[in-house]
Design a protein around this motif. Structure first.
Motif, PDB file in Angstrom:
ATOM      1  N   ALA A  29      47.639  26.156  10.976  1.00 54.21           N
ATOM      2  CA  ALA A  29      48.503  27.040  11.750  1.00 54.21           C
ATOM      3  C   ALA A  29      49.707  26.301  12.317  1.00 54.21           C
ATOM      4  O   ALA A  29      50.820  26.839  12.351  1.00 54.21           O
ATOM      5  CB  ALA A  29      47.708  27.693  12.874  1.00 54.21           C
ATOM      6  N   GLU A  73      59.460  30.803  21.714  1.00 54.64           N
ATOM      7  CA  GLU A  73      58.450  31.131  20.714  1.00 54.64           C
ATOM      8  C   GLU A  73      57.468  29.971  20.552  1.00 54.64           C
ATOM      9  O   GLU A  73      56.269  30.191  20.411  1.00 54.64           O
ATOM     10  CB  GLU A  73      59.129  31.426  19.381  1.00 54.64           C
ATOM     11  CG  GLU A  73      58.938  32.847  18.943  1.00 54.64           C
ATOM     12  CD  GLU A  73      59.714  33.181  17.705  1.00 54.64           C
ATOM     13  OE1 GLU A  73      60.120  32.264  16.961  1.00 54.64           O
ATOM     14  OE2 GLU A  73      59.930  34.372  17.470  1.00 54.64           O
ATOM     15  N   VAL A  76      54.924  29.997  23.451  1.00 55.71           N
ATOM     16  CA  VAL A  76      53.908  31.034  23.301  1.00 55.71           C
ATOM     17  C   VAL A  76      52.997  30.723  22.127  1.00 55.71           C
ATOM     18  O   VAL A  76      51.770  30.830  22.217  1.00 55.71           O
ATOM     19  CB  VAL A  76      54.601  32.400  23.119  1.00 55.71           C
ATOM     20  CG1 VAL A  76      53.618  33.437  22.621  1.00 55.71           C
ATOM     21  CG2 VAL A  76      55.199  32.843  24.426  1.00 55.71           C
ATOM     22  N   GLY A  77      53.592  30.288  21.019  1.00 60.81           N
ATOM     23  CA  GLY A  77      52.812  30.037  19.811  1.00 60.81           C
ATOM     24  C   GLY A  77      51.790  28.947  20.016  1.00 60.81           C
ATOM     25  O   GLY A  77      50.613  29.108  19.678  1.00 60.81           O
ATOM     26  N   ILE A  80      48.960  30.114  22.133  1.00 58.71           N
ATOM     27  CA  ILE A  80      48.015  30.944  21.379  1.00 58.71           C
ATOM     28  C   ILE A  80      47.102  30.062  20.534  1.00 58.71           C
ATOM     29  O   ILE A  80      45.881  30.261  20.483  1.00 58.71           O
ATOM     30  CB  ILE A  80      48.780  31.950  20.495  1.00 58.71           C
ATOM     31  CG1 ILE A  80      49.449  33.013  21.359  1.00 58.71           C
ATOM     32  CG2 ILE A  80      47.842  32.617  19.499  1.00 58.71           C
ATOM     33  CD1 ILE A  80      50.375  33.940  20.604  1.00 58.71           C
ATOM     34  N   ALA A  83      44.499  28.513  22.785  1.00 60.19           N
ATOM     35  CA  ALA A  83      43.472  29.480  23.180  1.00 60.19           C
ATOM     36  C   ALA A  83      42.502  29.725  22.043  1.00 60.19           C
ATOM     37  O   ALA A  83      41.291  29.824  22.236  1.00 60.19           O
ATOM     38  CB  ALA A  83      44.140  30.796  23.597  1.00 60.19           C
ATOM     39  N   LEU A  84      43.035  29.800  20.833  1.00 59.66           N
ATOM     40  CA  LEU A  84      42.181  30.034  19.670  1.00 59.66           C
ATOM     41  C   LEU A  84      41.290  28.836  19.409  1.00 59.66           C
ATOM     42  O   LEU A  84      40.098  28.967  19.148  1.00 59.66           O
ATOM     43  CB  LEU A  84      43.055  30.317  18.451  1.00 59.66           C
ATOM     44  CG  LEU A  84      42.275  30.660  17.201  1.00 59.66           C
ATOM     45  CD1 LEU A  84      42.051  32.157  17.168  1.00 59.66           C
ATOM     46  CD2 LEU A  84      42.996  30.227  15.964  1.00 59.66           C
ATOM     47  N   ASN A  87      38.135  28.572  21.408  1.00 65.17           N
ATOM     48  CA  ASN A  87      37.030  29.455  21.041  1.00 65.17           C
ATOM     49  C   ASN A  87      36.449  29.148  19.670  1.00 65.17           C
ATOM     50  O   ASN A  87      35.293  29.420  19.415  1.00 65.17           O
ATOM     51  CB  ASN A  87      37.516  30.913  21.025  1.00 65.17           C
ATOM     52  CG  ASN A  87      37.692  31.445  22.421  1.00 65.17           C
ATOM     53  OD1 ASN A  87      37.148  30.891  23.361  1.00 65.17           O
ATOM     54  ND2 ASN A  87      38.456  32.503  22.548  1.00 65.17           N
ATOM     55  N   ARG A  88      37.266  28.637  18.777  1.00 62.54           N
ATOM     56  CA  ARG A  88      36.816  28.520  17.388  1.00 62.54           C
ATOM     57  C   ARG A  88      36.727  27.100  16.864  1.00 62.54           C
ATOM     58  O   ARG A  88      36.191  26.877  15.789  1.00 62.54           O
ATOM     59  CB  ARG A  88      37.784  29.302  16.476  1.00 62.54           C
ATOM     60  CG  ARG A  88      37.872  30.776  16.768  1.00 62.54           C
ATOM     61  CD  ARG A  88      36.635  31.500  16.264  1.00 62.54           C
ATOM     62  NE  ARG A  88      36.504  31.394  14.835  1.00 62.54           N
ATOM     63  CZ  ARG A  88      37.029  32.242  13.969  1.00 62.54           C
ATOM     64  NH1 ARG A  88      37.724  33.259  14.411  1.00 62.54           N
ATOM     65  NH2 ARG A  88      36.854  32.086  12.688  1.00 62.54           N
ATOM     66  N   ILE A  93      43.978  28.619   8.980  1.00 61.18           N
ATOM     67  CA  ILE A  93      44.105  30.082   8.975  1.00 61.18           C
ATOM     68  C   ILE A  93      43.208  30.757   7.952  1.00 61.18           C
ATOM     69  O   ILE A  93      43.022  31.949   7.998  1.00 61.18           O
ATOM     70  CB  ILE A  93      45.579  30.541   8.808  1.00 61.18           C
ATOM     71  CG1 ILE A  93      46.269  29.795   7.701  1.00 61.18           C
ATOM     72  CG2 ILE A  93      46.333  30.406  10.091  1.00 61.18           C
ATOM     73  CD1 ILE A  93      47.717  30.177   7.556  1.00 61.18           C
ATOM     74  N   ILE A  96      40.110  31.731   9.989  1.00 59.80           N
ATOM     75  CA  ILE A  96      40.316  32.678  11.077  1.00 59.80           C
ATOM     76  C   ILE A  96      40.333  34.064  10.448  1.00 59.80           C
ATOM     77  O   ILE A  96      41.370  34.591  10.078  1.00 59.80           O
ATOM     78  CB  ILE A  96      41.635  32.377  11.806  1.00 59.80           C
ATOM     79  CG1 ILE A  96      41.582  30.959  12.355  1.00 59.80           C
ATOM     80  CG2 ILE A  96      41.873  33.353  12.931  1.00 59.80           C
ATOM     81  CD1 ILE A  96      42.889  30.455  12.842  1.00 59.80           C
TER      82      ILE A  96
END
Lengths: 101, 474
Positions: A29, A73, A76-77, A80, A83-84, A87-88, A93, A96
């Motif tokens: 990603a 951007e 924010v990117g 994100i 945060a992902l 959890n993972r 990608i 996901i």
């Protein structure tokens, strides 16, 4: 002797194509995001080249806005992605994929 | 070049919502437990902005050195975005409480997205259009991932972000090439230069790239892959807001740049738009049939609606444009309503979102079921509800422009859509099954749902109230 306009345009078109190819082929990603940044920067080069050859200011102005937006951007990117990742434990990608029909 | 106080007043709705957004952010930072207060500040601010937009709708002109349009078209859309924001805020209150994501910045982001949308509809210059689009998109990326601990929400945010930023790249390259070939970023000058310019490859490529970027934002096939995943993973109220406000904003900009004049001048663009429109209607409706999750069904139906709306852009005449504007306001109220019912009925961990969960709802919750049925009838375009007239004008426009085949595809696909919309109604009313969980409806949320329901009926029975306002713009 100055460099002709189409050299700049050719270079930025090639950079843009590299960016697109990167987005389509890479699976990390963050690398995908870097390729998107490359696309935006190639556009900046196009804008600057046009603006400078036409002696017009609005192209330069747009480049500043593009840089500011790209920075927002990126913030924010990356948030994100973090945060992902929490959890993972992955940013690939292909892995996901819980949302699908 | 200076900014005067007059500019600030002339762009009233944008100013009001921006200030309210900042107030919400400040209140959130300096005090604890401010969720109720910030919610009400946002509601007041949006109502105020709506009133300002509505009262100054006659004052058409430009502000900020010709960068921003005021009055008329811009203010009409400002009202639409305020309605979308207002209904979403009202529905969100109890939903974000239920999901345990009640933070003040939710309302801040929502207001900021409204500002971005307003800038898009008011753009007289590609720079402003780009800024508005990005302001809206970046806030949407955050809102999609607002349930930070849930994997589906993270995934929706990442997909939306990566694909959205990818589309932005194309859009920007299009803007750069248009700028290079016409020497200006002013939208009106670009359109007026389209007929002076000799057939120009740079100009055409620029338009094409810009269209790719915009087609992504309106969710037209083949740039629709993100839509189902993002709508399904995002918090339900956010999906409702994205699908209505976001779509309306993207169409407002599409209609500004691909204005009837430009579409009629540049033949290839019209053909491309027609193909996009037909593909969106077919793919959206056909895939929607096979969905089991209502949220995902609504996502595919949103793609189909983008197709119907694009028909109006292809038509490039007065009926088509009028149709799009009417359709957008109708779509906003009915789709937010549908997502609103979903968000009310949804229980923790994304339960109660499939068709089967809605079986027998009418006996348990007659009001909720009745409203949902109303929105479904309207979405499928059955008269006398709002959705019908939107479709009617759009298709009439296409026939007038000689795109009869497109109108036929549209009507056939509307018939297909009746199947999946009414399947939900049939399940709610004619299937006997115990509803497992009892949804609790907050009074604020119910008010929003009733407002949407009344608006759907009102727009369907008296469409002229809106059509008279629209008629003055073109």
């Amino acid at each position: 002797m100055s460099i002709p306009l189409h050299y700049y345009l050719g270079l930025s078109a090639v950079l843009f194509a590299i960016g697109v190819a990167g987005v389509l082929t890479r699976r990390n990603a963050i690398v995908v995001f870097m390729c998107i940044e490359l696309m935006l920067n190639s556009v900046n080069l196009t804008l600057i080249a046009f603006a400078s050859f036409m002696g017009d200011i609005s192209g330069h102005v747009l480049v500043f806005f593009v840089m500011a937006v790209a920075a927002a951007e990126a913030t924010v990117g990356l948030a994100i992605v973090i945060a992902l990742f929490r959890n993972r434990q992955t940013v690939n990608i292909d892995e996901i994929n819980i949302l699908k029909w | 070049m200076s900014i005067s106080f007059q500019d600030v007043i002339a762009t009233g709705p944008i100013t009001v919502v921006s200030i309210v957004a900042l107030v919400v952010l400040i209140v959130e930072t300096i005090r604890d437990k401010t969720e109720l207060l910030t919610c009400w500040i946002s509601i007041t601010g949006l109502v105020l902005a709506m009133i300002v937009a509505f009262t100054s709708i006659e004052n058409t002109g430009t502000a900020y050195s010709g960068m921003v349009n005021t009055g008329g078209y811009a203010n009409f859309f400002a009202v639409v975005f305020c309605i979308a924001g207002l209904l979403s805020t009202m529905l969100s209150k109890s939903y974000i409480q239920k999901e345990n994501i009640e933070h003040g910045e939710y309302y801040f982001l929502l207001l900021l997205a409204v500002v971005g949308m307003m800038l898009m509809a008011a753009a007289a210059d590609l720079i402003i259009f780009f800024l508005g689009l990005e302001l809206m998109s970046v806030t949407f990326y955050v809102m999609a991932g607002f349930v930070r601990k849930r994997q589906a929400s993270n995934e929706a945010a990442l997909k939306y972000f990566l694909l959205g930023a990818f589309a932005t790249g194309f859009l920007l390259y299009g803007i750069a090439l248009l700028y290079g070939s016409t020497g200006t970023t002013n939208i009106e000058s670009i359109i007026s230069r389209a007929d002076i310019l000799p057939p120009n490859t740079t100009f055409l490529i620029g338009l094409g790239l810009l269209l790719i970027g915009l087609a992504f934002k309106v969710a037209a096939v083949p740039f629709h892959m993100w839509v189902p995943d993002v709508y399904e993973g995002s918090p339900t109220t956010v999906s409702g807001f994205m699908s209505t406000g976001g779509k309306a904003a993207a169409f407002s900009a599409l209609l500004l740049i691909f204005a009837p004049k430009l579409v009629n001048l540049v033949g290839p663009i019209q053909e491309v738009l027609a193909v996009l429109s037909a593909l969106s209607m077919i793919v959206g409706n056909v895939i929607a049939i096979s969905q089991t999750s209502i949220k995902r069904m609504l996502a595919y139906s949103s793609i189909a609606h983008a197709g119907y709306l694009l028909t109006g852009v292809v038509a490039a005449n007065a009926s088509g444009t009028k149709g799009i504007l009417f359709y957008l306001i109708a779509y906003t109220v009915m789709n937010i309503g549908a997502f609103g019912v979903l968000s009310t009925f949804e229980s923790k961990d994304r339960q109660n979102l499939t068709f089967d969960d809605y079986a027998g709802l009418s006996s348990k919750k007659p009001v909720l079921a009745g409203l949902m049925a109303l929105f479904m009838f309207s979405l499928s375009g059955i008269p006398p509800f709002a959705g019908f007239f939107g479709k009617y004008y759009v298709f009439v426009g296409a026939v007038e422009a000689g795109y009869t085949w497109l109108a036929i595809v549209g009507v056939l696909m509307s018939v297909v859509s009746v199947y999946y919309y009414l399947r939900l109604v049939v399940l709610m009313y004619f299937k006997e099954q115990a509803v497992i969980s009892e949804p609790t409806v907050s009074s604020l949320g119910l008010t929003a749902l009733v407002i949407s329901g009344v608006a759907v009926v009102e727009l369907g029975i008296f469409p002229s109230t809106v059509l008279n306002i629209i008629a003055n713009f073109f």
